[in-house]
Write an enzyme that holds these catalytic residues in place. Sequence first.
Site, PDB file in Angstrom:
ATOM      1  N   LYS A  63       0.911  -1.019   0.099  1.00  0.00           N
ATOM      2  CA  LYS A  63       0.147  -0.099  -0.385  1.00  0.00           C
ATOM      3  C   LYS A  63       1.084   0.858   0.437  1.00  0.00           C
ATOM      4  CE  LYS A  63      -3.838  -1.875   2.806  1.00  0.00           C
ATOM      5  NZ  LYS A  63      -4.610  -2.034   1.608  1.00  0.00           N
ATOM      6  N   ARG A  93      -9.830 -11.381   1.637  1.00  0.00           N
ATOM      7  CA  ARG A  93     -11.387 -12.268   1.748  1.00  0.00           C
ATOM      8  C   ARG A  93     -10.887 -14.081   1.401  1.00  0.00           C
ATOM      9  NH1 ARG A  93     -11.745  -9.793  -3.867  1.00  0.00           N
ATOM     10  NH2 ARG A  93     -11.601  -7.677  -2.301  1.00  0.00           N
TER      11      ARG A  93
HETATM   12  N1  BES Z   1      -7.783  -3.500   4.655  1.00  0.00           N
HETATM   13  C1  BES Z   1      -8.135  -3.464   2.838  1.00  0.00           C
HETATM   14  C2  BES Z   1      -9.261  -2.597   2.709  1.00  0.00           C
HETATM   15  C3  BES Z   1      -9.498  -1.159   3.324  1.00  0.00           C
HETATM   16  C4  BES Z   1      -8.989   0.084   2.678  1.00  0.00           C
HETATM   17  C5  BES Z   1      -9.893  -1.020   4.434  1.00  0.00           C
HETATM   18  C6  BES Z   1      -8.805   1.226   3.176  1.00  0.00           C
HETATM   19  C7  BES Z   1     -10.345   0.072   5.120  1.00  0.00           C
HETATM   20  C8  BES Z   1     -10.168   1.311   4.240  1.00  0.00           C
HETATM   21  C9  BES Z   1      -7.960  -4.509   2.290  1.00  0.00           C
HETATM   22  O1  BES Z   1      -7.356  -5.919   2.469  1.00  0.00           O
HETATM   23  C10 BES Z   1      -7.877  -4.388   1.157  1.00  0.00           C
HETATM   24  O2  BES Z   1      -6.315  -3.682   0.842  1.00  0.00           O
HETATM   25  N2  BES Z   1      -8.831  -4.401  -0.144  1.00  0.00           N
HETATM   26  C11 BES Z   1      -8.285  -3.911  -1.366  1.00  0.00           C
HETATM   27  C12 BES Z   1      -8.614  -4.819  -2.238  1.00  0.00           C
HETATM   28  C13 BES Z   1      -8.169  -4.924  -3.939  1.00  0.00           C
HETATM   29  C14 BES Z   1      -6.359  -5.122  -3.863  1.00  0.00           C
HETATM   30  C15 BES Z   1      -8.841  -5.673  -4.825  1.00  0.00           C
HETATM   31  C16 BES Z   1      -9.135  -2.459  -1.949  1.00  0.00           C
HETATM   32  O3  BES Z   1      -9.834  -2.506  -1.558  1.00  0.00           O
HETATM   33  O4  BES Z   1      -8.028  -1.784  -2.432  1.00  0.00           O
HETATM   34 MN    MN Z   2      -5.037  -5.340   1.864  1.00  0.00          MN
END
Ligand code: BES
Ligand code: MN
Length: 506
Positions: free
Chosen positions: A279, A353
């Site tokens: 990230k 997931r």
């Molecule tokens: N934990 C994150 C989602 C999230 C983002 C929660 C910001 C709270 C605040 C999750 O694991 C994630 O990174 N999801 C990705 C999925 C994508 C790579 C398909 C997302 O939402 O960008």
């Molecule tokens: Mn994630």
Amino acid sequence: MVQIGTREGAPEVIGTELLAVGVYRGESPPEPLAGAAAPAVESGDFSGKEGETVLLYGNGGLSAARLLLLGLGERGSFTLEKLRRAAATTAKKARDTGLREAVLVPPVSEGADVRSAAQAAAEGAALGLYRFTRYKTRGSGGSEGQEDGAADRELERFDLASADGNSAEALAQGAATGAATGAAALLARDLANEPASTATPEYLAETARGISARYGMETTILDRAAIEQEGLRGLATVGRSSSQEPRFIVLEHRGGGDEAPVVLVGKAITFDSGGISIKPAAGMENMKFDMGGGAAVLGTMEAVGALGLPLNVVALVPATENLPAGDAYKPGDVLTLHSGTSVEVISTDAEGRLILADALSYARRYSPAAVVDCATLTGACIVALGRHASGLMGNDEDLVAEVQAAGETAGERAWPLPLFEEYTEQIKGDTADIKNAGGRNAGALTAGAFLKEFADYPWAHLDVAGTAFGDTSPNAYTPKGASGNPARLLVEFLQARAQQNGEVGE
Ligand code: BES
Ligand code: MN
Ligand code: ZN
């Protein structure tokens, strides 16, 4: 922690440092409080607008040292949620004034449900007073905008007074329930606010052991070797590159004889760096909250135990960090999950997931009556609903409606989103059966569609990415940081089920 209870006697004879009374817009409080309130009301300084407060002194006719007038807004549109907020405002006002205790006369109109009102008021006070001060050495934990000093004193007692003696028992029951549901959310907040280097998977396991010891639940904690052994490949893989061992936490409350249990599943990524699909640095500190779903499930189990719910409830909390390292899983890898389904990893940041899929297929062994999972799953859900509602999906309309209704009652709103076949098409795999990311469009729904592959029982999914935490305070009883959402929704959902069972059994 504040003690919440009830006081008997007419408001004017209650001796307290602060007596709070709600006033609807354009009205006056009932006699004999009306006399004391008259100058504020008649001057127009206080109109009863929602959220408005006036603190009055020198009220000759009252035993209370101070009288707080609380604006409730229009009488016709008053709700339990507004009462929750009004109680929070009262409790914080008393604390920030430097007082030790306060009494609220909850507005209950004739024929209204005293018990629910008392529950909402007790929740509001408990939640509103919450501060995460563990690491503060300089005392300044006051509510936003509060000066240092007096703000650091804690309120010791918060009582509800009944205007008519007949409701005393309902009031006391409601206050006790509200204290328990409040405590569920506060435990969830504490766990989620705790820094990731402290709130590790083992820390969550230890918390679960504490809950099970307090209420005589069954606990099973799988360590890294046992997770591998059990075939929880998603959890093992995400957890492989962290020196903090993953844990698979199972808590079982047996209050319902041999009925099929309700299974609650909570995502507990104790820190989500994104892994190899790392990230951006900005805001990454918020990824300590990525265990908010698991925290809410543990908080819920605390309340299930405290309330002794006559239901069988199983909590499953897959817990791990998601970090990059030399042995980290990679985009392009293929995993065979617990159910036997193969998954191509498109993004190591779509880790939630993977661990939830394992927990959902693990849940099959219980032949559950219903499974509800909650997870800070997608940024896309925040884009869709903001912080005002959790995304709600599922494979069973009745269950989805039941979860939605519980959220409405609890003041933790959840809103249904569709799981059309087309979203499943988006995650069809090239190399494996499915892939763990479905492109930019409808990100919350492709995540839901992914989970749906693993649920072969009535199932509902709550995406709490927008509601479990935030960097502003959304209402009087929710500070910035962790909210505890959806712990109170889940407790309400279970309580409503328990009550239904009771009625059917009668
Ligand atoms: N934990 C994150 C989602 C999230 C983002 C929660 C910001 C709270 C605040 C999750 O694991 C994630 O990174 N999801 C990705 C999925 C994508 C790579 C398909 C997302 O939402 O960008
Ligand atoms: Mn994630
Ligand atoms: Zn995550």
